[in-house]
Design a protein around this motif. Structure first.
Motif, short mmCIF file in Angstrom:
data_model
loop_
_atom_site.label_atom_id
_atom_site.label_comp_id
_atom_site.label_asym_id
_atom_site.label_seq_id
_atom_site.Cartn_x
_atom_site.Cartn_y
_atom_site.Cartn_z
N LYS A 143 2.31 6.55 -6.98
CA LYS A 143 1.40 7.68 -7.22
C LYS A 143 2.01 9.24 -7.16
CE LYS A 143 -2.93 5.35 -6.63
NZ LYS A 143 -4.12 5.08 -5.64
N ALA A 144 2.65 9.30 -6.05
CA ALA A 144 3.33 10.69 -5.67
C ALA A 144 4.58 10.76 -6.53
CB ALA A 144 3.92 10.73 -4.31
N ILE A 145 5.40 9.93 -6.92
CA ILE A 145 6.41 10.11 -7.78
C ILE A 145 5.82 10.26 -9.30
CG2 ILE A 145 8.52 8.87 -8.65
CD1 ILE A 145 8.97 7.92 -5.86
N ALA A 203 7.61 9.43 -17.27
CA ALA A 203 6.04 9.98 -16.70
C ALA A 203 5.35 8.87 -17.38
CB ALA A 203 5.91 11.31 -17.13
N LEU A 204 5.02 8.62 -18.43
CA LEU A 204 4.35 7.27 -19.19
C LEU A 204 4.42 6.20 -18.58
CD1 LEU A 204 4.48 8.59 -22.84
CD2 LEU A 204 2.57 8.77 -21.30
N ALA A 205 5.70 5.54 -18.24
CA ALA A 205 6.08 4.42 -17.73
C ALA A 205 5.39 4.36 -16.30
CB ALA A 205 7.35 4.10 -17.71
N LEU A 206 5.81 5.54 -15.51
CA LEU A 206 5.38 5.60 -13.99
C LEU A 206 3.60 5.31 -14.02
CD1 LEU A 206 8.05 7.89 -12.53
CD2 LEU A 206 7.53 5.75 -12.09
N ARG A 207 2.93 6.20 -15.02
CA ARG A 207 1.69 6.30 -15.00
C ARG A 207 1.15 4.70 -15.18
NH1 ARG A 207 1.13 10.10 -19.11
NH2 ARG A 207 2.33 11.77 -17.95
N HIS A 208 1.94 4.18 -16.19
CA HIS A 208 1.41 2.73 -16.60
C HIS A 208 1.62 2.04 -15.24
CE1 HIS A 208 0.84 -0.71 -19.01
NE2 HIS A 208 1.86 -1.20 -18.41
N ALA A 209 2.80 1.82 -14.49
CA ALA A 209 2.84 1.09 -13.41
C ALA A 209 1.93 1.45 -12.28
CB ALA A 209 4.36 1.36 -12.77
N VAL A 210 1.51 2.57 -12.19
CA VAL A 210 0.66 3.08 -11.21
C VAL A 210 -0.56 2.42 -11.43
CG1 VAL A 210 -0.84 4.95 -10.16
CG2 VAL A 210 1.68 5.21 -10.22
N ASN A 211 -1.15 2.46 -12.68
CA ASN A 211 -2.40 1.97 -13.45
C ASN A 211 -2.22 0.29 -13.15
OD1 ASN A 211 -3.47 4.43 -13.74
ND2 ASN A 211 -2.77 4.50 -16.03
N GLN A 212 -1.40 -0.47 -13.11
CA GLN A 212 -1.16 -1.74 -13.20
C GLN A 212 -1.01 -2.22 -11.81
OE1 GLN A 212 -1.64 -3.76 -15.90
NE2 GLN A 212 -2.09 -1.63 -16.91
N TRP A 213 -0.94 -1.45 -10.87
CA TRP A 213 -0.35 -1.88 -9.44
C TRP A 213 -1.73 -2.83 -9.11
CZ3 TRP A 213 3.88 -1.14 -7.37
CH2 TRP A 213 4.34 -1.65 -6.15
N PRO A 214 -1.19 -4.00 -8.44
CA PRO A 214 -1.97 -5.03 -8.27
C PRO A 214 -3.12 -4.63 -7.04
CG PRO A 214 0.14 -5.82 -7.81
CD PRO A 214 0.09 -4.19 -8.20
N THR A 215 -2.79 -3.72 -6.16
CA THR A 215 -3.74 -3.47 -5.01
C THR A 215 -4.84 -2.52 -5.75
OG1 THR A 215 -2.56 -1.84 -4.24
CG2 THR A 215 -2.35 -3.94 -3.12
N GLY A 216 -4.52 -1.80 -6.58
CA GLY A 216 -5.60 -0.76 -7.07
C GLY A 216 -6.67 -0.23 -6.31
N ARG A 217 -6.00 0.36 -5.16
CA ARG A 217 -6.81 1.14 -4.26
C ARG A 217 -7.41 2.74 -4.89
NH1 ARG A 217 -4.09 2.63 0.44
NH2 ARG A 217 -2.24 2.80 -0.74
N ALA A 228 0.88 -1.23 0.04
CA ALA A 228 -0.07 0.11 -0.07
C ALA A 228 0.99 1.18 0.08
CB ALA A 228 -1.12 -0.08 1.40
N ALA A 229 1.91 1.18 0.65
CA ALA A 229 2.74 2.44 0.77
C ALA A 229 3.54 2.70 -0.60
CB ALA A 229 3.77 2.07 2.12
N VAL A 230 3.93 1.57 -1.07
CA VAL A 230 4.81 1.75 -2.34
C VAL A 230 3.60 2.28 -3.40
CG1 VAL A 230 5.91 0.56 -4.25
CG2 VAL A 230 6.48 0.08 -1.84
#
Length: 100
Positions: A63-65, A86-100, A56-58
């Motif tokens: 998201k912040a980074i 920036a595009l890669a980070l947005r993609h990573a955030v969107n793919q995050w398994p917990t998806g809170r 959750a913290a990561v």
């Protein structure tokens, strides 16, 4: 400074400095988490509650980074250099398994 850009308030600058300080502390904490021996895995199996909290913290940190990287993209003099990251980070955030 361009005439159409608002001047940053002292409060805004303090917030950015606090953010930079927090990132420095994160870097130091991550460095401290690394094992002293180079070939040792960084972590053994984490206890479940720590793994869930870390996930959750990561996610929040990613998201912040990602948001900070978007700010860098918006900079006129260096923005393009950060666009792919920036595009890669947005993609990573969107793919995050917990998806809170």
């Amino acid at each position: 400074m361009h005439g159409d850009e608002p001047e940053k308030s002292t409060n805004q600058l303090a917030v950015w400095r606090d953010l930079l300080d927090a990132l420095d502390k994160l870097d130091v904490a991550w460095e401290n988490a690394q094992p002293p021996e180079p070939d040792t895995p960084a972590f053994t199996q984490l206890p479940g509650n720590i793994a869930v909290a870390l996930a959750a913290a990561v996610e929040d940190g990613a998201k912040a980074i990602s948001g900070m990287t978007d700010v860098l993209v918006a900079q006129h003099d260096s923005g393009e250099a950060f666009q792919q990251v920036a595009l890669a980070l947005r993609h990573a955030v969107n793919q995050w398994p917990t998806g809170r």
